[in-house]
Design a protein around this motif. Sequence first.
Motif, mmCIF file in Angstrom:
data_model
loop_
_atom_site.group_PDB
_atom_site.id
_atom_site.type_symbol
_atom_site.label_atom_id
_atom_site.label_comp_id
_atom_site.label_asym_id
_atom_site.label_seq_id
_atom_site.Cartn_x
_atom_site.Cartn_y
_atom_site.Cartn_z
ATOM 1 N N GLN A 232 40.983 41.555 48.367
ATOM 2 C CA GLN A 232 41.003 40.214 48.949
ATOM 3 C C GLN A 232 39.625 39.571 48.860
ATOM 4 O O GLN A 232 39.506 38.371 48.612
ATOM 5 C CB GLN A 232 41.456 40.273 50.408
ATOM 6 N N ALA B 188 41.807 41.479 36.986
ATOM 7 C CA ALA B 188 42.808 42.112 37.852
ATOM 8 C C ALA B 188 43.300 43.466 37.351
ATOM 9 O O ALA B 188 43.475 44.400 38.158
ATOM 10 C CB ALA B 188 43.984 41.154 38.047
ATOM 11 N N ARG C 175 38.868 38.795 44.972
ATOM 12 C CA ARG C 175 39.736 37.787 44.348
ATOM 13 C C ARG C 175 39.556 37.778 42.830
ATOM 14 O O ARG C 175 39.076 36.806 42.250
ATOM 15 C CB ARG C 175 39.456 36.401 44.921
ATOM 16 N N GLU D 14 48.705 41.145 42.316
ATOM 17 C CA GLU D 14 48.478 40.509 43.618
ATOM 18 C C GLU D 14 49.646 40.754 44.569
ATOM 19 O O GLU D 14 49.454 41.020 45.762
ATOM 20 C CB GLU D 14 48.265 39.008 43.429
#
Length: 322
Positions: free
Chosen positions: A79, A88, A82, A24
């Motif tokens: 974004q 991730a 998320r 992130e």
Amino acid sequence: MMRTEGPGAANASIRERIVAAEIELAYQAIPSATVGSLIHFFILIPVLWMVAPRGPLLAWVSALLAIILVRFLLWRAYQAARPSSVEAPAWVGRFKGINFLVGALWGGGLYLLPPGLRDFPGLLFVICLIGMQAGAFVSFAPIPGLFRTFLVPVEAALIAWALIPLDRNAWIAAGLFTLQALWGDGFARKTQATTEEVLRLRFEKVALAEELETSNAQLENARERAETATHAKSAFLANMSHEIRTPMNAVLGFVGLALRQDLSPKVRDYLDKVRTSGQSLLGILNDILDFSKIEAGKLELEATPFRLSDLLKQVGDLFSQK
């Protein structure tokens, strides 16, 4: 119930959070990296327009702006998605691939210029590339290996371009670029290690706080259940003592009525003992109620006068044999 999650599972969870946070942080740096790339682009374009061939220059400009836009759109997609800590890591490969193309295009732009480092356009281009690398140290350091995807193509292009023509100054310049690349890679690795340590301490603190909150909630739940059980027991004892005392009062009442009759001494003695035993049983029932009051915190002590000799006589009568 207390948590049964072992330390291995907890460490794995913290590791997943650290990786997700590093990803992130790197994605959050894309807008600033885009701005920096555009600033260097608009600094170089007027100079390149004067010295570079129009066809290759326009092709390079189109490709560079397109890949910078793709990287920015990747940030927008991240974004919007998320991703969770489990999802991730899938975004790292895309970032590295696009970042490599950005570095390769920036490095390839050097070959739009005449070879050598002695002219102004070449020096300006080199300064801009070094400036972008300095910004990438911090922007892309959180993800292990991400900075190298930008550093390697840029430095390879710098070193190869510096060696044309192959003379003493070219070797010096290539050596300096190599040292700069090694220093930048080491700095990025140290930055990544520091970032990871900070994130680890942060998430360990969060995990401890969550565990403490869970333990407090469990203790509060256990306390409430214990209080509920205590109230239920007190209510049960109060009801039972009341139910037993009601017929006992009737027994004592009838014994009292019987004692008013003309009875033989032996029968009267028996009835006296029945009454005394019944009164003792009522006292025990009252003690049970007092126990309930103690648990509820409502017990009140009272002082009652009594004759010790009468009390001892009653105790003796209960256990005497006649």
